[in-house]
Structures are given as C-alpha cells and as structure tokens.
Design an enzyme around this catalytic site. Sequence first.
Site, PDB file in Angstrom:
ATOM      1  N   THR A   1     -36.648 -18.225  41.416  1.00  0.00           N
ATOM      2  CA  THR A   1     -35.630 -17.410  42.078  1.00  0.00           C
ATOM      3  C   THR A   1     -34.301 -18.152  41.911  1.00  0.00           C
ATOM      4  O   THR A   1     -34.300 -19.357  41.676  1.00  0.00           O
ATOM      5  CB  THR A   1     -35.964 -17.178  43.571  1.00  0.00           C
TER       6      THR A   1
ATOM      7  N   GLY B   1     -31.628 -19.359  43.742  1.00  0.00           N
ATOM      8  CA  GLY B   1     -31.295 -20.556  44.520  1.00  0.00           C
ATOM      9  C   GLY B   1     -32.247 -21.700  44.233  1.00  0.00           C
ATOM     10  O   GLY B   1     -31.837 -22.862  44.116  1.00  0.00           O
ATOM     11  N   CYS B   2     -33.524 -21.378  44.121  1.00  0.00           N
ATOM     12  CA  CYS B   2     -34.545 -22.405  43.895  1.00  0.00           C
ATOM     13  C   CYS B   2     -34.410 -22.999  42.497  1.00  0.00           C
ATOM     14  O   CYS B   2     -34.623 -24.194  42.292  1.00  0.00           O
ATOM     15  CB  CYS B   2     -35.937 -21.823  44.113  1.00  0.00           C
ATOM     16  N   THR B   3     -34.031 -22.161  41.526  1.00  0.00           N
ATOM     17  CA  THR B   3     -33.826 -22.631  40.159  1.00  0.00           C
ATOM     18  C   THR B   3     -32.631 -23.581  40.118  1.00  0.00           C
ATOM     19  O   THR B   3     -32.701 -24.660  39.523  1.00  0.00           O
ATOM     20  CB  THR B   3     -33.621 -21.430  39.214  1.00  0.00           C
TER      21      THR B   3
ATOM     22  N   SER C   1     -33.587 -26.910  42.038  1.00  0.00           N
ATOM     23  CA  SER C   1     -34.524 -27.709  41.237  1.00  0.00           C
ATOM     24  C   SER C   1     -33.816 -28.315  40.033  1.00  0.00           C
ATOM     25  O   SER C   1     -34.071 -29.469  39.668  1.00  0.00           O
ATOM     26  CB  SER C   1     -35.697 -26.841  40.781  1.00  0.00           C
TER      27      SER C   1
END
Length: 150
Positions: A37, A39-41, A44
């Site tokens: 997703t 934000g998570c990409t 990370s």
Amino acid sequence: MTAVPALSLPMTGNQTFDTAALAGKPYVLFFYPKDNTPGCTTESGDFRDQHAAFLAAGVQVFGVSRDSIKSHEGFKAKLEMPFELVSDPEEALCEAFGVMKMKNMYGKQVRGVERSTFVVDAQGQVVKEWRGVKVPGHVSEVLAFVETMK
C-alpha cells in the site's frame, strides 16, 4: 519502559523472529497496516534506504504486519529490502505492543494496525515508541534516536 514478551513468529527468509534470541541486541520494530500500500511502501523504502545507518548504530530493523509470509516475501523482493518482515496474522505481536485500533476506512469502522515504531534496547525493554506515525521524516527521526543509544 516495558519489557518485550517472549514471542516467536515466522518471518521472511525462512527465519523466525524470536524475542528471546534477540536478547542482548537492540532492534527497531515498525508495525504497518498492509504490504504494497502507498504509505507502507514509502515507509519500508525509507527504512531500506537508511538500513546501513541503523546497522552502523548496531541496531537491527524488522517490519511487522498481519500479512502472510508469501505476501511479505513478494513485498520484500519488490522493494529489495535488506531486513526481514515478521508475519503476525494471529496478532500476537500486534497485541503485545497494543497497535490494533479501530480506524475509519471509506466511512466504515475497521480494525487494523496503527502505524507504530518501537525501539527495543539490548535488555529487551521498549525505550522509545512512536504511535500514529506520519511517514515523511519518520525513519530519520527513529535513526536519530537510535544513534543516541551508542
């Protein structure tokens, strides 16, 4: 400060995340809602880009979400992450750190992971936490804190 409970969970690279085995080693746990997703990409990727600096500070980094190992392996490969991702579908680690929250998504109440980061010292104590994290600049803030631990 809170002690991290003894937990053992599967993670990428056919490894096991084991809090007991990490005794004596400081580490960062970043909890995120879902693989692949936006934000998570971004988050990370930021941890990936600064990973060498975390290692230079003597601190390991682990990402945690409720996604499956299969999903994690794909996400890790896609972003070329140099650290492991912990799979927590039963929410054992999520519950231990209190990151499960009710969130609004498209007008509906949904239970999910609140983006949060924790720094655990060599004695297995949580020494710093960020909850409800906004991604821009966050990883630099975590790194700055970690570098004060040396």
